[in-house]
Design a protein around this motif. Structure first.
Motif, PDB file in Angstrom:
ATOM      1  N   ASP A  16       0.828  -1.206   0.000  1.00 42.51           N
ATOM      2  CA  ASP A  16       0.000   0.000   0.000  1.00 42.51           C
ATOM      3  C   ASP A  16       0.865   1.260   0.000  1.00 42.51           C
ATOM      4  OD1 ASP A  16       0.852  -0.693   2.604  1.00 42.51           O
ATOM      5  OD2 ASP A  16      -0.738   0.496   3.520  1.00 42.51           O
ATOM      6  N   VAL A  17       2.176   1.094   0.202  1.00 47.06           N
ATOM      7  CA  VAL A  17       3.115   2.214   0.189  1.00 47.06           C
ATOM      8  C   VAL A  17       3.782   2.331  -1.176  1.00 47.06           C
ATOM      9  CG1 VAL A  17       5.198   3.198   1.245  1.00 47.06           C
ATOM     10  CG2 VAL A  17       3.525   1.988   2.667  1.00 47.06           C
ATOM     11  N   ILE A  18       4.306   1.217  -1.683  1.00 48.32           N
ATOM     12  CA  ILE A  18       4.943   1.167  -3.002  1.00 48.32           C
ATOM     13  C   ILE A  18       4.707  -0.220  -3.583  1.00 48.32           C
ATOM     14  CG2 ILE A  18       7.182   0.562  -2.000  1.00 48.32           C
ATOM     15  CD1 ILE A  18       8.507   2.008  -4.392  1.00 48.32           C
ATOM     16  N   SER A  19       4.435  -0.281  -4.878  1.00 46.99           N
ATOM     17  CA  SER A  19       4.177  -1.591  -5.474  1.00 46.99           C
ATOM     18  C   SER A  19       4.321  -1.536  -6.989  1.00 46.99           C
ATOM     19  CB  SER A  19       2.765  -2.070  -5.125  1.00 46.99           C
ATOM     20  OG  SER A  19       1.795  -1.245  -5.756  1.00 46.99           O
ATOM     21  N   TRP A  20       4.481  -2.723  -7.561  1.00 44.86           N
ATOM     22  CA  TRP A  20       4.382  -2.878  -8.997  1.00 44.86           C
ATOM     23  C   TRP A  20       2.938  -2.595  -9.391  1.00 44.86           C
ATOM     24  CZ3 TRP A  20       8.406  -3.491 -12.107  1.00 44.86           C
ATOM     25  CH2 TRP A  20       9.567  -4.099 -11.646  1.00 44.86           C
ATOM     26  N   GLN A  21       2.735  -2.072 -10.575  1.00 44.11           N
ATOM     27  CA  GLN A  21       1.395  -1.988 -11.135  1.00 44.11           C
ATOM     28  C   GLN A  21       1.037  -3.390 -11.648  1.00 44.11           C
ATOM     29  OE1 GLN A  21       0.249   0.510  -9.641  1.00 44.11           O
ATOM     30  NE2 GLN A  21      -0.693   1.549 -11.370  1.00 44.11           N
ATOM     31  N   PRO A  22      -0.235  -3.685 -11.875  1.00 41.83           N
ATOM     32  CA  PRO A  22      -0.649  -5.054 -12.222  1.00 41.83           C
ATOM     33  C   PRO A  22       0.064  -5.646 -13.435  1.00 41.83           C
ATOM     34  CG  PRO A  22      -2.568  -3.699 -11.772  1.00 41.83           C
ATOM     35  CD  PRO A  22      -1.386  -2.785 -11.761  1.00 41.83           C
ATOM     36  N   HIS A  23       0.436  -4.826 -14.391  1.00 43.15           N
ATOM     37  CA  HIS A  23       1.093  -5.323 -15.604  1.00 43.15           C
ATOM     38  C   HIS A  23       2.570  -5.610 -15.397  1.00 43.15           C
ATOM     39  CE1 HIS A  23       2.404  -1.200 -15.676  1.00 43.15           C
ATOM     40  NE2 HIS A  23       1.128  -0.795 -15.760  1.00 43.15           N
ATOM     41  N   GLY A  24       3.165  -5.153 -14.302  1.00 38.93           N
ATOM     42  CA  GLY A  24       4.557  -5.442 -13.986  1.00 38.93           C
ATOM     43  C   GLY A  24       5.567  -4.640 -14.781  1.00 38.93           C
ATOM     44  N   ARG A  25       5.154  -3.553 -15.415  1.00 40.49           N
ATOM     45  CA  ARG A  25       6.068  -2.753 -16.234  1.00 40.49           C
ATOM     46  C   ARG A  25       6.430  -1.415 -15.599  1.00 40.49           C
ATOM     47  NH1 ARG A  25       6.672  -4.805 -21.381  1.00 40.49           N
ATOM     48  NH2 ARG A  25       5.278  -6.523 -21.861  1.00 40.49           N
ATOM     49  N   PHE A  27       6.335   0.823 -11.476  1.00 43.84           N
ATOM     50  CA  PHE A  27       5.979   0.800 -10.064  1.00 43.84           C
ATOM     51  C   PHE A  27       5.480   2.181  -9.665  1.00 43.84           C
ATOM     52  CE2 PHE A  27      10.373   2.176 -10.063  1.00 43.84           C
ATOM     53  CZ  PHE A  27      10.427   3.139  -9.072  1.00 43.84           C
ATOM     54  N   LEU A  28       4.745   2.206  -8.574  1.00 47.16           N
ATOM     55  CA  LEU A  28       4.118   3.437  -8.125  1.00 47.16           C
ATOM     56  C   LEU A  28       4.304   3.589  -6.620  1.00 47.16           C
ATOM     57  CD1 LEU A  28       2.286   5.791  -9.073  1.00 47.16           C
ATOM     58  CD2 LEU A  28       0.338   4.335  -8.596  1.00 47.16           C
ATOM     59  N   ILE A  29       4.696   4.788  -6.204  1.00 42.31           N
ATOM     60  CA  ILE A  29       4.780   5.105  -4.780  1.00 42.31           C
ATOM     61  C   ILE A  29       3.413   5.672  -4.397  1.00 42.31           C
ATOM     62  CG2 ILE A  29       5.935   6.472  -3.006  1.00 42.31           C
ATOM     63  CD1 ILE A  29       8.380   6.583  -4.941  1.00 42.31           C
ATOM     64  N   HIS A  30       2.671   4.930  -3.582  1.00 40.02           N
ATOM     65  CA  HIS A  30       1.310   5.313  -3.223  1.00 40.02           C
ATOM     66  C   HIS A  30       1.281   6.304  -2.053  1.00 40.02           C
ATOM     67  CE1 HIS A  30       0.057   1.995  -5.764  1.00 40.02           C
ATOM     68  NE2 HIS A  30       0.863   1.217  -5.081  1.00 40.02           N
ATOM     69  N   ARG A  31       2.164   6.089  -1.087  1.00 42.27           N
ATOM     70  CA  ARG A  31       2.203   6.957   0.101  1.00 42.27           C
ATOM     71  C   ARG A  31       3.632   7.427   0.304  1.00 42.27           C
ATOM     72  NH1 ARG A  31      -0.675   2.810   3.659  1.00 42.27           N
ATOM     73  NH2 ARG A  31       0.951   3.426   5.100  1.00 42.27           N
ATOM     74  N   PHE A  61      14.901   6.078 -15.838  1.00 41.06           N
ATOM     75  CA  PHE A  61      13.493   5.823 -15.562  1.00 41.06           C
ATOM     76  C   PHE A  61      12.681   7.035 -15.996  1.00 41.06           C
ATOM     77  CE2 PHE A  61      15.345   2.563 -13.044  1.00 41.06           C
ATOM     78  CZ  PHE A  61      14.379   1.594 -12.878  1.00 41.06           C
ATOM     79  N   ILE A  62      11.488   6.780 -16.469  1.00 39.18           N
ATOM     80  CA  ILE A  62      10.609   7.844 -16.935  1.00 39.18           C
ATOM     81  C   ILE A  62       9.367   7.854 -16.060  1.00 39.18           C
ATOM     82  CG2 ILE A  62       9.200   8.663 -18.870  1.00 39.18           C
ATOM     83  CD1 ILE A  62      11.316   7.283 -20.694  1.00 39.18           C
ATOM     84  N   ARG A  63       8.985   9.049 -15.631  1.00 36.48           N
ATOM     85  CA  ARG A  63       7.787   9.191 -14.798  1.00 36.48           C
ATOM     86  C   ARG A  63       6.578   9.376 -15.702  1.00 36.48           C
ATOM     87  NH1 ARG A  63       5.096  13.445 -11.804  1.00 36.48           N
ATOM     88  NH2 ARG A  63       4.266  12.570  -9.884  1.00 36.48           N
ATOM     89  N   LEU A  64       5.568   8.581 -15.466  1.00 36.83           N
ATOM     90  CA  LEU A  64       4.344   8.643 -16.261  1.00 36.83           C
ATOM     91  C   LEU A  64       3.465   9.787 -15.764  1.00 36.83           C
ATOM     92  CD1 LEU A  64       3.825   4.819 -16.269  1.00 36.83           C
ATOM     93  CD2 LEU A  64       4.374   6.209 -18.261  1.00 36.83           C
ATOM     94  N   ARG A  70      -0.352   7.040 -13.724  1.00 35.19           N
ATOM     95  CA  ARG A  70       0.144   8.394 -13.477  1.00 35.19           C
ATOM     96  C   ARG A  70       0.943   8.447 -12.174  1.00 35.19           C
ATOM     97  NH1 ARG A  70      -3.268  14.014 -12.885  1.00 35.19           N
ATOM     98  NH2 ARG A  70      -1.405  15.301 -12.714  1.00 35.19           N
ATOM     99  N   GLY A  71       2.143   9.015 -12.263  1.00 35.25           N
ATOM    100  CA  GLY A  71       3.023   9.098 -11.106  1.00 35.25           C
ATOM    101  C   GLY A  71       3.950   7.906 -10.974  1.00 35.25           C
ATOM    102  N   GLY A  72       3.729   6.874 -11.778  1.00 32.63           N
ATOM    103  CA  GLY A  72       4.575   5.685 -11.741  1.00 32.63           C
ATOM    104  C   GLY A  72       5.861   5.894 -12.520  1.00 32.63           C
TER     105      GLY A  72
END
Length: 129
Positions: A16-25, A27-31, A61-64, A70-72
């Motif tokens: 819930d803090v940081i994770s891969w997105q479902p597609h695995g391509r 990652f996103l920092i959530h908190r 790395f490129i930020r979406l 978005r933000g990943g």
């Protein structure tokens, strides 16, 4: 270290803090605050989110900026289940003139129409520029 961190946070229930997105391509920092206070000290020498983000940029790395991711952050050679590919990522020596390139949401990839990464498929990076 980034692959290790994402695997560990998933196993330690910090997804819930940081994770891969479902597609695995990407990652996103959530908190962000929890990431800086709880996750970063365990894996990196940086103490500021901006330092971590700068390192991601220096490694290509490129930020979406649009869509569900978005933000990943993504890199062509950074895929879930494929830490072997990350060994090919090279840090740039000089970042440039200090000017940030404009984002272009229309040219960002849509990972949800691509095959999901599960670590069992062979990946050939796009070498055409």
């Amino acid at each position: 270290k980034l692959h290790e961190m994402l695997a560990t946070t998933d196993a330690d229930d910090f997804s819930d803090v940081i994770s891969w997105q479902p597609h695995g391509r990407c990652f996103l920092i959530h908190r962000k605050r929890d990431f800086v206070e709880d996750i970063m000290p365990r894996f990196f020498h940086q103490t500021k989110l901006t330092s971590f983000q700068r390192q991601l940029n220096l490694y290509g790395f490129i930020r979406l900026t649009a869509g569900r991711d978005r933000g990943g952050y993504y890199h062509e050679l950074f895929l879930q289940g494929r830490p072997d590919l990350a060994k090919q990522i090279v840090r740039t020596r000089i970042k440039g003139n200090g000017m940030k390139a404009a984002s272009s949401p229309s040219t960002e990839p849509n990972f949800y129409v691509m095959d999901f990464c599960d670590g069992t498929t062979t990946y050939v990076p796009n070498t055409v520029k």
